[in-house]
Design an enzyme around this catalytic site. Structure first.
Site, short mmCIF file in Angstrom:
data_model
loop_
_atom_site.label_atom_id
_atom_site.label_comp_id
_atom_site.label_asym_id
_atom_site.label_seq_id
_atom_site.Cartn_x
_atom_site.Cartn_y
_atom_site.Cartn_z
N TYR A 79 -13.39 4.51 20.56
CA TYR A 79 -12.36 3.79 19.78
C TYR A 79 -12.91 3.44 18.40
O TYR A 79 -12.23 3.57 17.39
CB TYR A 79 -11.94 2.52 20.52
CG TYR A 79 -10.77 1.82 19.87
CD1 TYR A 79 -9.47 2.07 20.27
CD2 TYR A 79 -10.98 0.91 18.83
CE1 TYR A 79 -8.40 1.45 19.66
CE2 TYR A 79 -9.92 0.29 18.21
CZ TYR A 79 -8.63 0.55 18.62
OH TYR A 79 -7.57 -0.06 18.01
N PHE A 131 8.38 15.15 -2.26
CA PHE A 131 8.52 15.76 -0.95
C PHE A 131 9.42 14.82 -0.14
O PHE A 131 9.49 13.63 -0.43
CB PHE A 131 7.15 15.99 -0.28
CG PHE A 131 7.30 16.70 1.03
CD1 PHE A 131 7.71 18.02 1.07
CD2 PHE A 131 7.10 16.04 2.24
CE1 PHE A 131 7.92 18.66 2.28
CE2 PHE A 131 7.30 16.68 3.45
CZ PHE A 131 7.72 17.99 3.47
N THR A 132 10.09 15.36 0.89
CA THR A 132 11.11 14.56 1.61
C THR A 132 10.55 13.22 2.12
O THR A 132 11.13 12.17 1.85
CB THR A 132 11.65 15.36 2.81
OG1 THR A 132 10.55 15.82 3.59
CG2 THR A 132 12.50 16.54 2.37
N ASP A 222 -1.44 14.50 -4.10
CA ASP A 222 -1.07 14.93 -2.74
C ASP A 222 -1.77 16.26 -2.55
O ASP A 222 -1.39 17.28 -3.12
CB ASP A 222 0.45 15.07 -2.61
CG ASP A 222 0.87 15.56 -1.22
OD1 ASP A 222 0.03 16.18 -0.53
OD2 ASP A 222 2.02 15.33 -0.83
N LYS A 265 -1.90 21.40 6.92
CA LYS A 265 -1.61 22.57 6.07
C LYS A 265 -2.90 23.29 5.68
O LYS A 265 -3.45 24.03 6.48
CB LYS A 265 -0.80 22.10 4.88
CG LYS A 265 0.56 21.58 5.36
CD LYS A 265 1.54 21.35 4.28
CE LYS A 265 2.93 21.25 4.86
NZ LYS A 265 3.80 22.32 4.40
N ARG A 388 15.77 24.23 2.68
CA ARG A 388 15.21 23.30 1.71
C ARG A 388 16.20 23.21 0.56
O ARG A 388 16.06 23.81 -0.47
CB ARG A 388 13.83 23.76 1.21
CG ARG A 388 12.76 23.84 2.28
CD ARG A 388 12.05 22.54 2.63
NE ARG A 388 12.78 21.55 3.37
CZ ARG A 388 12.20 20.51 3.99
NH1 ARG A 388 10.91 20.33 3.95
NH2 ARG A 388 12.92 19.63 4.63
N PHE A 454 18.09 16.09 7.68
CA PHE A 454 17.85 17.49 8.05
C PHE A 454 17.15 17.64 9.38
O PHE A 454 17.24 18.67 10.03
CB PHE A 454 17.05 18.21 6.95
CG PHE A 454 15.68 17.61 6.70
CD1 PHE A 454 15.52 16.56 5.80
CD2 PHE A 454 14.56 18.08 7.36
CE1 PHE A 454 14.26 16.02 5.57
CE2 PHE A 454 13.30 17.55 7.13
CZ PHE A 454 13.16 16.50 6.23
N1 F0G Z 1 3.15 16.13 1.34
C1 F0G Z 1 3.44 17.44 1.34
C2 F0G Z 1 3.26 18.23 0.08
C3 F0G Z 1 3.91 18.07 2.50
O1 F0G Z 1 4.19 19.38 2.46
C4 F0G Z 1 4.06 17.31 3.67
C5 F0G Z 1 4.57 17.92 4.89
C6 F0G Z 1 3.75 15.95 3.64
C7 F0G Z 1 3.29 15.39 2.46
C8 F0G Z 1 3.90 15.09 4.85
O2 F0G Z 1 2.88 15.39 5.74
O3 F0G Z 1 4.09 16.33 7.74
O4 F0G Z 1 1.68 15.62 7.88
O5 F0G Z 1 3.49 13.94 7.67
N2 F0G Z 1 5.14 19.06 4.93
C9 F0G Z 1 5.64 19.71 6.13
C10 F0G Z 1 6.41 20.95 5.77
C11 F0G Z 1 6.39 18.80 7.03
O6 F0G Z 1 7.02 21.53 6.68
O7 F0G Z 1 6.40 21.39 4.62
P1 F0G Z 1 3.05 15.33 7.34
#
Ligand code: F0G
Length: 481
Positions: A79, A131-132, A222, A265, A388, A454
């Site tokens: 832990y 990003f979303t 990021d 990623k 997207r 989405f």
């Molecule tokens: N920033 C970027 C540029 C991303 O592409 C993502 C996630 C995140 C932050 C959030 O990270 O998913 O680990 O919580 N992209 C995924 C995609 C979901 O399908 O492009 P996460």
């Protein structure tokens, strides 16, 4: 790496051998139609048993290396004080040059912590593109996201190498208009995901850093797709041709004050972290980590993933790993462009993107062309892609629908997973679809969630176009295809 064949053609080359495989199946169009209807024409809601090629995302779907898997076997499940964490912290020091690491369970958890600590109601957060999940967290904290991209950024067909750059005049304007004290930080996303994985240049990063620090504002990177951005700098920016990816990444990090990433990623693992050399920034976040994520030495991740990420970070700065996805994306995009199919150019990181507005000019944004095209791709190929566009854009706070800047269908190319014949198959089915694009109609919501709609939203095709498209497909390929 790429190889030139004796006929002059250049093809991407896998610089790895495949040791473990996962079986996949291609179900017939009638079954795909039923699966799509059950999923509410939302590719997120498909089950993978109904999917042939999963090009939804490159997030957590990359093939891991033998060394990553081996490291997972020696994970130290404690832990507190886990040795696995110290291996990750060492990778962060060596690869990013940052001394302080806060592990989190994935990228959006980092965004949550950053928003909690640095975004105050009324603040603005300038960035190259949102990003979303980033926008959701910063807005939930009361901040306003300001996208200050250059004029080229939204032109889907372009030859500009760095469409992910920040427009420096707009950055000056933001600071002048709102005042530096209202700017939480400047955020640069390495290869802007939502506009086609487009990189920024080192020169732009340096300029942004200088402007931000002149005003006492910190620069947040990021770094989820950092190795791809570094790969493009090496390929496209003068003076970097002979610089190692590893050194490009270190230089990028030296220009930022802090970074966070999704380890799903570039790192080919699952998890994430925030890292910095600024102890004061680190100390402001640290107390919140155990509240939301877990203790400082696991941050909500399994220690196996911590180990895999520690190795994945070191591997992602190898040229052949950094370019593994990007080179296939380029091949994919070039093949579509040869057939005059509107794909985003120049090719970016993470995915081949098709411009659904240009593919389906008869559809309005609020008929969700990218969602419709993504569904149509699945119906005719079994390939799962991601919308997207406007479906991925939540309503404004007053409830009005907001048309997305660009309407893209994303064919993600997870690292080291798919081969040339998979790409050729995808290209072929997209071409067939392009010739039959008149059969694709719009979508309408039958269930719309209040946030990040989405993910769980359900839709239906107007005038039952899905069934008609499948009929045309069966007429050409046979009833069992
Ligand atoms: N920033 C970027 C540029 C991303 O592409 C993502 C996630 C995140 C932050 C959030 O990270 O998913 O680990 O919580 N992209 C995924 C995609 C979901 O399908 O492009 P996460």
């Amino acid at each position: 790496m790429s190889i030139r064949l004796s006929n002059g053609k250049v093809i991407p080359m896998e610089m790895h051998k495949i040791k473990i495989v996962q079986k996949t199946t291609l179900s017939p169009a009638a079954a795909r139609l039923a699966a799509m209807a059950a999923a509410g024409y939302n590719t997120f809601l498909l089950r993978t048993r109904d999917v042939f090629l999963d090009m939804l995302t490159d997030s957590g779907t990359n093939a891991m290396s033998d060394n990553q898997l081996a490291a997972m076997m020696v994970a130290d499940d404690a832990y507190a004080g886990s040795e696995s964490f110290y291996k990750l912290a060492d990778s962060v020091k060596d690869i990013f040059g940052y001394q302080h690491t806060l592990p989190v369970h994935q990228g959006r958890a980092a965004e949550h912590l950053l928003a909690k600590v640095f975004v105050k109601p009324g603040d603005v957060i300038p960035m190259n593109y949102h990003f979303t999940t980033t926008r959701a967290h910063f807005e939930l904290a009361g901040g306003k996201v300001l996208e200050i991209y250059t004029d080229e950024a939204l032109k889907t067909e372009s030859s500009v190498p760095f469409k992910g750059n920040i427009d420096l005049d707009k950055l000056h304007d933001v600071i002048h208009t709102y005042g530096a004290e209202k700017v939480s930080f400047v955020r640069m996303e390495a290869t802007t995901n939502l506009i086609g994985g487009q990189p920024f240049s080192m020169a732009n990063l340096r300029d942004v850093k200088n402007i931000a620090s002149e005003h006492g504002i910190f620069l947040l990177l990021d770094a989820s797709l950092i190795s791809e951005n570094a790969y493009f700098i090496k390929q496209r920016e003068q003076g970097y041709e002979n610089v190692l990816i590893k050194d490009i990444v270190l230089e990028m990090m030296s220009l930022a004050d802090m970074c966070y990433l999704s380890g799903r990623k570039s790192c080919s693992a699952r998890g994430g972290f925030i890292a910095t050399n600024n102890k004061e920034l680190f100390d402001r976040m640290a107390p919140w980590l155990p509240v939301y994520e877990g203790f400082f030495t696991y941050g909500g991740m399994s220690t196996k993933e911590v180990e895999a990420m520690a190795v994945g970070m070191r591997e992602m700065v190898e040229f052949d790993v950094a370019g593994a996805s990007a080179q296939f994306v380029k091949y994919f995009v070039d093949r579509l462009v040869e057939s005059r199919i509107p794909a985003v150019t120049p090719p970016g990181g993470l995915a081949c993107h098709v411009d659904a507005h240009k593919f389906l000019p008869g559809l309005q944004s609020l008929e969700y062309p990218a969602g419709a095209l993504s569904a149509a791709v699945f119906l005719t190929s079994g390939i799962r892609t991601m919308e997207r566009g406007t479906i991925s854009t939540d309503r404004a706070l007053d409830g009005t629908e907001m048309a997305a800047d660009v309407e893209l269908v994303r064919f993600a190319v997870p690292r080291r997973v798919y081969t040339m014949s998979h790409v050729e198959y995808a290209v072929d089915r997209v071409k067939w679809l392009y010739d039959h694009r008149d059969l694709i109609g719009g979508l309408k919501f039958t269930y719309e969630p209040p946030v990040l709609r989405f993910f769980l939203g359900k839709l239906e095709p107007k005038d039952n176009w899905g069934a008609k498209l499948v009929q045309a497909f069966q007429a050409d390929f046979g009833p069992d295809c």
